[in-house]
Design a protein around this motif. Sequence first.
Motif, PDB file in Angstrom:
ATOM      1  N   SER A 182       0.833  -1.209   0.000  1.00  0.00           N
ATOM      2  CA  SER A 182       0.000   0.000   0.000  1.00  0.00           C
ATOM      3  C   SER A 182       0.864   1.254   0.000  1.00  0.00           C
ATOM      4  CB  SER A 182      -0.937  -0.002   1.209  1.00  0.00           C
ATOM      5  OG  SER A 182      -1.845  -1.086   1.144  1.00  0.00           O
ATOM      6  N   LEU A 183       1.960   1.230   0.763  1.00  0.00           N
ATOM      7  CA  LEU A 183       2.883   2.362   0.768  1.00  0.00           C
ATOM      8  C   LEU A 183       3.539   2.531  -0.608  1.00  0.00           C
ATOM      9  CD1 LEU A 183       4.574   1.869   4.253  1.00  0.00           C
ATOM     10  CD2 LEU A 183       2.986   3.677   3.614  1.00  0.00           C
ATOM     11  N   HIS A 184       3.841   1.419  -1.247  1.00  0.00           N
ATOM     12  CA  HIS A 184       4.410   1.463  -2.599  1.00  0.00           C
ATOM     13  C   HIS A 184       3.419   2.106  -3.572  1.00  0.00           C
ATOM     14  CE1 HIS A 184       6.511   0.237  -6.242  1.00  0.00           C
ATOM     15  NE2 HIS A 184       5.412  -0.362  -6.658  1.00  0.00           N
ATOM     16  N   LEU A 185       2.151   1.728  -3.466  1.00  0.00           N
ATOM     17  CA  LEU A 185       1.123   2.309  -4.340  1.00  0.00           C
ATOM     18  C   LEU A 185       0.949   3.798  -4.070  1.00  0.00           C
ATOM     19  CD1 LEU A 185      -1.519  -0.569  -4.246  1.00  0.00           C
ATOM     20  CD2 LEU A 185       0.076  -0.023  -6.090  1.00  0.00           C
ATOM     21  N   CYS A 186       1.068   4.182  -2.794  1.00  0.00           N
ATOM     22  CA  CYS A 186       1.007   5.613  -2.445  1.00  0.00           C
ATOM     23  C   CYS A 186       2.157   6.372  -3.090  1.00  0.00           C
ATOM     24  CB  CYS A 186       1.069   5.790  -0.926  1.00  0.00           C
ATOM     25  SG  CYS A 186      -0.467   5.426  -0.071  1.00  0.00           S
ATOM     26  N   GLN A 187       3.322   5.741  -3.087  1.00  0.00           N
ATOM     27  CA  GLN A 187       4.494   6.372  -3.702  1.00  0.00           C
ATOM     28  C   GLN A 187       4.272   6.555  -5.202  1.00  0.00           C
ATOM     29  OE1 GLN A 187       8.250   4.096  -4.068  1.00  0.00           O
ATOM     30  NE2 GLN A 187       9.205   5.780  -2.962  1.00  0.00           N
ATOM     31  N   GLN A 188       3.716   5.541  -5.852  1.00  0.00           N
ATOM     32  CA  GLN A 188       3.442   5.630  -7.282  1.00  0.00           C
ATOM     33  C   GLN A 188       2.399   6.710  -7.570  1.00  0.00           C
ATOM     34  OE1 GLN A 188       6.246   3.688  -7.833  1.00  0.00           O
ATOM     35  NE2 GLN A 188       5.171   3.248  -9.728  1.00  0.00           N
ATOM     36  N   GLU A 189       1.390   6.779  -6.693  1.00  0.00           N
ATOM     37  CA  GLU A 189       0.322   7.765  -6.866  1.00  0.00           C
ATOM     38  C   GLU A 189       0.857   9.186  -6.696  1.00  0.00           C
ATOM     39  OE1 GLU A 189      -3.520   8.889  -7.782  1.00  0.00           O
ATOM     40  OE2 GLU A 189      -2.688   6.858  -7.794  1.00  0.00           O
ATOM     41  N   SER A 190       1.789   9.354  -5.758  1.00  0.00           N
ATOM     42  CA  SER A 190       2.326  10.691  -5.484  1.00  0.00           C
ATOM     43  C   SER A 190       3.095  11.255  -6.678  1.00  0.00           C
ATOM     44  CB  SER A 190       3.234  10.656  -4.253  1.00  0.00           C
ATOM     45  OG  SER A 190       4.416   9.928  -4.510  1.00  0.00           O
ATOM     46  N   LEU A 191       3.615  10.372  -7.511  1.00  0.00           N
ATOM     47  CA  LEU A 191       4.360  10.816  -8.686  1.00  0.00           C
ATOM     48  C   LEU A 191       3.454  11.545  -9.683  1.00  0.00           C
ATOM     49  CD1 LEU A 191       6.632   7.673  -9.287  1.00  0.00           C
ATOM     50  CD2 LEU A 191       7.251   9.831  -8.186  1.00  0.00           C
ATOM     51  N   LYS A 192       2.157  11.244  -9.602  1.00  0.00           N
ATOM     52  CA  LYS A 192       1.209  11.906 -10.507  1.00  0.00           C
ATOM     53  C   LYS A 192       0.981  13.361 -10.100  1.00  0.00           C
ATOM     54  CE  LYS A 192      -1.250   7.556 -11.321  1.00  0.00           C
ATOM     55  NZ  LYS A 192      -2.561   6.844 -11.190  1.00  0.00           N
ATOM     56  N   GLY A 193       1.204  13.633  -8.808  1.00  0.00           N
ATOM     57  CA  GLY A 193       1.075  14.999  -8.318  1.00  0.00           C
ATOM     58  C   GLY A 193      -0.367  15.438  -8.122  1.00  0.00           C
ATOM     59  N   PHE A 194      -0.524  16.650  -7.578  1.00  0.00           N
ATOM     60  CA  PHE A 194      -1.828  17.258  -7.351  1.00  0.00           C
ATOM     61  C   PHE A 194      -1.995  18.429  -8.307  1.00  0.00           C
ATOM     62  CE2 PHE A 194      -1.183  15.316  -3.088  1.00  0.00           C
ATOM     63  CZ  PHE A 194      -2.362  14.567  -3.060  1.00  0.00           C
ATOM     64  N   PRO A 195      -3.233  18.919  -8.457  1.00  0.00           N
ATOM     65  CA  PRO A 195      -3.462  20.070  -9.349  1.00  0.00           C
ATOM     66  C   PRO A 195      -2.518  21.223  -9.044  1.00  0.00           C
ATOM     67  CG  PRO A 195      -5.548  19.164  -8.588  1.00  0.00           C
ATOM     68  CD  PRO A 195      -4.472  18.452  -7.815  1.00  0.00           C
ATOM     69  N   LYS A 196      -1.932  21.776 -10.094  1.00  0.00           N
ATOM     70  CA  LYS A 196      -0.924  22.824  -9.918  1.00  0.00           C
ATOM     71  C   LYS A 196      -1.528  24.174  -9.514  1.00  0.00           C
ATOM     72  CE  LYS A 196       2.670  20.965 -12.951  1.00  0.00           C
ATOM     73  NZ  LYS A 196       2.124  19.605 -13.059  1.00  0.00           N
ATOM     74  N   ASP A 197      -2.858  24.321  -9.660  1.00  0.00           N
ATOM     75  CA  ASP A 197      -3.461  25.600  -9.302  1.00  0.00           C
ATOM     76  C   ASP A 197      -3.816  25.685  -7.818  1.00  0.00           C
ATOM     77  OD1 ASP A 197      -5.455  23.710  -9.500  1.00  0.00           O
ATOM     78  OD2 ASP A 197      -6.920  25.074 -10.385  1.00  0.00           O
ATOM     79  N   ILE A 198      -3.412  24.682  -7.026  1.00  0.00           N
ATOM     80  CA  ILE A 198      -3.583  24.731  -5.571  1.00  0.00           C
ATOM     81  C   ILE A 198      -2.217  24.978  -4.944  1.00  0.00           C
ATOM     82  CG2 ILE A 198      -4.352  23.483  -3.514  1.00  0.00           C
ATOM     83  CD1 ILE A 198      -6.122  21.779  -5.265  1.00  0.00           C
ATOM     84  N   SER A 199      -2.117  26.002  -4.136  1.00  0.00           N
ATOM     85  CA  SER A 199      -0.827  26.360  -3.535  1.00  0.00           C
ATOM     86  C   SER A 199      -0.338  25.250  -2.609  1.00  0.00           C
ATOM     87  CB  SER A 199      -0.946  27.662  -2.741  1.00  0.00           C
ATOM     88  OG  SER A 199      -1.754  27.472  -1.586  1.00  0.00           O
ATOM     89  N   GLU A 200       0.964  25.204  -2.382  1.00  0.00           N
ATOM     90  CA  GLU A 200       1.556  24.201  -1.504  1.00  0.00           C
ATOM     91  C   GLU A 200       0.969  24.300  -0.096  1.00  0.00           C
ATOM     92  OE1 GLU A 200       3.673  21.074  -0.140  1.00  0.00           O
ATOM     93  OE2 GLU A 200       3.631  21.752  -2.234  1.00  0.00           O
ATOM     94  N   GLU A 201       0.765  25.530   0.368  1.00  0.00           N
ATOM     95  CA  GLU A 201       0.185  25.739   1.704  1.00  0.00           C
ATOM     96  C   GLU A 201      -1.219  25.152   1.791  1.00  0.00           C
ATOM     97  OE1 GLU A 201      -1.005  29.405   4.773  1.00  0.00           O
ATOM     98  OE2 GLU A 201      -0.070  29.838   2.821  1.00  0.00           O
ATOM     99  N   ASN A 202      -2.033  25.399   0.773  1.00  0.00           N
ATOM    100  CA  ASN A 202      -3.396  24.877   0.771  1.00  0.00           C
ATOM    101  C   ASN A 202      -3.434  23.358   0.606  1.00  0.00           C
ATOM    102  OD1 ASN A 202      -4.331  27.434   1.142  1.00  0.00           O
ATOM    103  ND2 ASN A 202      -5.642  27.483  -0.668  1.00  0.00           N
TER     104      ASN A 202
END
Length: 324
Positions: A203-223
Amino acid sequence: MYIESKLKEVDKALFEMDFSGLDRKSILSKEVSNYSDSGLKAAGKIQFTNGLLIIDTEFNNKKSLTNILEIKGEYIQVSYLKKRGADLILSGVKQAVGLGRIQCCYDLDTRSIIKLPANQPIHCQAIYLSKDYYLELLKNEAWIENNTFYKKVLQGDLQSWGACQFPINYNLYHILNEIAQANWDEDFKFFFIELRLKELFLSLHLCQQESLKGFPKDISEENREKIKKAHAYLIEHFKSPPTIKVLARKVLLNELQLKKDFKKMYGKTIRSFVIELRMEKAKSLLGKYTVSEMAGILGYKSIPHFINTFKKCYGYTPKQGLNQ
């Protein structure tokens, strides 16, 4: 691998373990000393075998305390802090142990100082594996050759605390609870825990793979960090979820921004996420409780509402699910 956890102010060891000579095929367990001295309440359970230690402890102290954790040997740590935060001082550097994140590390011969603030209940779950145990546990898993963390361990490339962390999700939360509680027949507990450990690292491995996709760039790092905290808080409190207004205050974000960015990041509304969490838990309760008991456990005041929600999610009622 040797581990000692000691409370400095009261000069008491919560536990002290040397893993050499233990039977690898059985899981032993014992209660962490249930201290109730003035200013201190600490209780919990540890489970262990050769190369593996599982800790589930709770603190509710009236004065600030210092937990000194000393580990000898190469080890892998997976830990999750529930409820309030704490501070970790490692190699003289102070780091906040925030909520909502699973921390992983691969280190050697460390002495950590954990500051436990007064009047802030803390619940911590942690798993420690020796390097040999970790490598042996996962060496035949089909996915492991693509796992960055495993490669680091294999190469002896230390990954200190804080270098590898993942946002908590329901699956990880559920697996950690099952490992920590391990309410299983003693004859099968070892095999049950090893299966869950493999599931945890996958599950941690899958989380790592998912994190590579990133989040929407129009949301600030703080938010993004605030939304992750909201996400983690809902996982902890989905049985009695806060209102949007209360949740927004907890993460210091206005209600509209919270709702909008949450949906952008996770592809669902806060309400639908809470329902999803409740229904996942409901499915795991089938056969263990009556329908009315399930509704109560999950925070539903109306049993028909619970049944209708369950049917909408799975296509059948809880009672029909028992017969499948």
